[in-house]
Motif scaffolding. Structure first.
Motif, mmCIF file in Angstrom:
data_model
loop_
_atom_site.group_PDB
_atom_site.id
_atom_site.type_symbol
_atom_site.label_atom_id
_atom_site.label_comp_id
_atom_site.label_asym_id
_atom_site.label_seq_id
_atom_site.Cartn_x
_atom_site.Cartn_y
_atom_site.Cartn_z
ATOM 1 N N VAL A 63 29.867 29.490 -23.496
ATOM 2 C CA VAL A 63 30.281 30.875 -23.261
ATOM 3 C C VAL A 63 30.323 31.171 -21.764
ATOM 4 O O VAL A 63 31.304 31.729 -21.240
ATOM 5 C CB VAL A 63 29.320 31.846 -23.979
ATOM 6 C CG1 VAL A 63 29.492 33.274 -23.473
ATOM 7 C CG2 VAL A 63 29.529 31.792 -25.488
ATOM 8 N N ILE A 64 29.266 30.801 -21.055
ATOM 9 C CA ILE A 64 29.161 31.096 -19.622
ATOM 10 C C ILE A 64 30.288 30.430 -18.844
ATOM 11 O O ILE A 64 30.870 31.019 -17.929
ATOM 12 C CB ILE A 64 27.768 30.660 -19.107
ATOM 13 C CG1 ILE A 64 26.702 31.633 -19.626
ATOM 14 C CG2 ILE A 64 27.736 30.605 -17.586
ATOM 15 C CD1 ILE A 64 25.277 31.170 -19.387
ATOM 16 N N VAL A 65 30.643 29.203 -19.215
ATOM 17 C CA VAL A 65 31.716 28.483 -18.518
ATOM 18 C C VAL A 65 33.092 29.039 -18.897
ATOM 19 O O VAL A 65 33.941 29.310 -18.029
ATOM 20 C CB VAL A 65 31.631 26.969 -18.817
ATOM 21 C CG1 VAL A 65 32.877 26.239 -18.311
ATOM 22 C CG2 VAL A 65 30.373 26.384 -18.180
ATOM 23 N N GLN A 66 33.331 29.227 -20.177
ATOM 24 C CA GLN A 66 34.667 29.643 -20.615
ATOM 25 C C GLN A 66 34.992 31.080 -20.206
ATOM 26 O O GLN A 66 36.152 31.395 -19.923
ATOM 27 C CB GLN A 66 34.809 29.468 -22.132
ATOM 28 C CG GLN A 66 34.739 28.016 -22.593
ATOM 29 C CD GLN A 66 35.774 27.132 -21.913
ATOM 30 O OE1 GLN A 66 36.917 27.521 -21.686
ATOM 31 N NE2 GLN A 66 35.359 25.907 -21.585
ATOM 32 N N VAL A 74 28.888 35.443 -12.833
ATOM 33 C CA VAL A 74 28.744 36.721 -12.133
ATOM 34 C C VAL A 74 29.803 36.832 -11.039
ATOM 35 O O VAL A 74 30.477 37.866 -10.905
ATOM 36 C CB VAL A 74 27.329 36.857 -11.531
ATOM 37 C CG1 VAL A 74 27.242 38.069 -10.613
ATOM 38 C CG2 VAL A 74 26.282 36.947 -12.642
ATOM 39 N N ALA A 75 29.980 35.776 -10.241
ATOM 40 C CA ALA A 75 30.951 35.801 -9.149
ATOM 41 C C ALA A 75 32.367 36.007 -9.675
ATOM 42 O O ALA A 75 33.152 36.771 -9.102
ATOM 43 C CB ALA A 75 30.864 34.508 -8.345
ATOM 44 N N ALA A 76 32.694 35.319 -10.783
ATOM 45 C CA ALA A 76 34.049 35.411 -11.343
ATOM 46 C C ALA A 76 34.367 36.833 -11.785
ATOM 47 O O ALA A 76 35.465 37.356 -11.541
ATOM 48 C CB ALA A 76 34.197 34.444 -12.508
ATOM 49 N N LEU A 102 22.789 25.375 -16.164
ATOM 50 C CA LEU A 102 23.113 26.655 -16.788
ATOM 51 C C LEU A 102 22.901 27.801 -15.789
ATOM 52 O O LEU A 102 23.727 28.726 -15.720
ATOM 53 C CB LEU A 102 22.274 26.859 -18.044
ATOM 54 C CG LEU A 102 22.756 27.990 -18.971
ATOM 55 C CD1 LEU A 102 22.457 27.640 -20.433
ATOM 56 C CD2 LEU A 102 22.107 29.321 -18.636
ATOM 57 N N ALA A 103 21.836 27.727 -14.998
ATOM 58 C CA ALA A 103 21.575 28.767 -13.997
ATOM 59 C C ALA A 103 22.711 28.841 -12.984
ATOM 60 O O ALA A 103 23.154 29.940 -12.613
ATOM 61 C CB ALA A 103 20.241 28.493 -13.291
ATOM 62 N N ARG A 104 23.207 27.683 -12.540
ATOM 63 C CA ARG A 104 24.313 27.671 -11.571
ATOM 64 C C ARG A 104 25.585 28.239 -12.182
ATOM 65 O O ARG A 104 26.319 28.991 -11.533
ATOM 66 C CB ARG A 104 24.574 26.245 -11.068
ATOM 67 C CG ARG A 104 23.514 25.726 -10.100
ATOM 68 C CD ARG A 104 23.975 24.477 -9.380
ATOM 69 N NE ARG A 104 24.297 23.380 -10.281
ATOM 70 C CZ ARG A 104 23.419 22.471 -10.724
ATOM 71 N NH1 ARG A 104 22.144 22.557 -10.357
ATOM 72 N NH2 ARG A 104 23.803 21.491 -11.516
ATOM 73 N N GLU A 105 25.863 27.868 -13.426
ATOM 74 C CA GLU A 105 27.070 28.385 -14.085
ATOM 75 C C GLU A 105 26.964 29.892 -14.308
ATOM 76 O O GLU A 105 27.970 30.614 -14.236
ATOM 77 C CB GLU A 105 27.321 27.664 -15.406
ATOM 78 C CG GLU A 105 27.698 26.195 -15.266
ATOM 79 C CD GLU A 105 29.015 25.960 -14.530
ATOM 80 O OE1 GLU A 105 29.806 26.914 -14.352
ATOM 81 O OE2 GLU A 105 29.257 24.813 -14.109
ATOM 82 N N VAL A 160 17.891 33.714 -16.699
ATOM 83 C CA VAL A 160 17.586 32.414 -16.091
ATOM 84 C C VAL A 160 16.109 32.025 -16.249
ATOM 85 O O VAL A 160 15.809 30.873 -16.618
ATOM 86 C CB VAL A 160 18.048 32.383 -14.621
ATOM 87 C CG1 VAL A 160 17.472 31.171 -13.886
ATOM 88 C CG2 VAL A 160 19.580 32.348 -14.558
ATOM 89 N N PRO A 161 15.151 32.934 -16.020
ATOM 90 C CA PRO A 161 13.749 32.542 -16.246
ATOM 91 C C PRO A 161 13.474 32.127 -17.697
ATOM 92 O O PRO A 161 12.640 31.246 -17.941
ATOM 93 C CB PRO A 161 12.954 33.795 -15.874
ATOM 94 C CG PRO A 161 13.850 34.547 -14.945
ATOM 95 C CD PRO A 161 15.235 34.294 -15.440
ATOM 96 N N VAL A 162 14.158 32.758 -18.646
ATOM 97 C CA VAL A 162 13.981 32.381 -20.053
ATOM 98 C C VAL A 162 14.478 30.963 -20.280
ATOM 99 O O VAL A 162 13.803 30.139 -20.912
ATOM 100 C CB VAL A 162 14.719 33.375 -20.978
ATOM 101 C CG1 VAL A 162 14.705 32.874 -22.422
ATOM 102 C CG2 VAL A 162 14.083 34.752 -20.885
ATOM 103 N N VAL A 163 15.648 30.652 -19.764
ATOM 104 C CA VAL A 163 16.214 29.307 -19.925
ATOM 105 C C VAL A 163 15.300 28.274 -19.279
ATOM 106 O O VAL A 163 15.020 27.215 -19.851
ATOM 107 C CB VAL A 163 17.636 29.249 -19.323
ATOM 108 C CG1 VAL A 163 18.142 27.806 -19.259
ATOM 109 C CG2 VAL A 163 18.590 30.117 -20.146
#
Length: 200
Positions: free
Chosen positions: A55-58, A95-97, A87-90, A23-26
């Motif tokens: 990728v993060i969403v799918q 992680v939660a999923a 992107l940070a929220r997704e 996340v800090p990189v993004v």
């Protein structure tokens, strides 16, 4: 004390370790570098961010054994200036999923692959593409946690033959003497750990 005991991490825990570095990189990607080239030759920075977002969403869908869509990714970067926080929220949702009970059990995806291996694919993208983005945008290398690299080493062994046939991985790059475990992992995915952006 049992010094031989090695802790087994859940995929959700490993994704959280990767998310903390990613996340800090993004957030550090400036608008002025979106057209810069990346170690992934087919992507510039903007295209790679859009791919990573997809990728993060799918992979959230794959965690709950739903079908995923890896067609042309949406242009999230052009949709508005809040793409970094989106992107940070997704990534938190990813992680939660994968931390939910049962996420690692059974099979998932169109190819019916073991769920933990599929989770490792998300971890690989979140780790390796973030390294790509640091190199492309002139940021400090965030590295990767030892447990993440250990998980990915096994996953790359399993995925590499098919991934190379499909063009997802390049041919392995010769490993430099004294290379770290993470650098060796990058080399096995076809990346040159010494890659540098010219002009950043």
């Amino acid at each position: 004390m049992d010094t031989n005991h090695v802790r087994t991490y859940g995929i959700g825990e490993l994704l959280e370790l990767a998310r903390e570095r990613a996340v800090p990189v993004v957030r550090g990607i400036g608008d002025g570098v979106l057209t810069a080239r990346t170690p992934c030759a087919e992507y510039d920075v903007k295209a790679l961010v859009n791919h990573l977002f997809q990728v993060i969403v799918q992979f959230q869908r794959l965690a709950v054994k739903e079908a995923a869509d890896f067609g042309e990714p949406a242009d999230v970067v052009s949709a508005g200036p809040d793409w970094r926080e989106r992107l940070a929220r997704e990534a938190e949702r990813l992680v939660a999923a994968w931390s939910a009970p049962g996420a690692e059990q059974g099979t998932t995806g169109g190819m019916g692959m073991p769920a933990r291996l599929v989770g490792s694919m998300a971890l690989l993208d979140l780790t390796v593409h973030v390294w790509d983005l640091t190199r492309a945008t002139g940021q400090d290398d965030p590295g990767a946690d030892e447990a993440v690299v250990a998980e990915l080493a096994g996953a790359v062994d399993e995925l590499a033959p098919t991934a190379r046939k499909m063009g997802v991985f390049g041919e392995p790059v010769p490993e430099a003497e004294g290379a770290s475990a993470f650098e060796r992992l990058l080399a096995r995915t076809g990346r040159n750990p010494a890659w540098e952006q010219s002009g950043v």
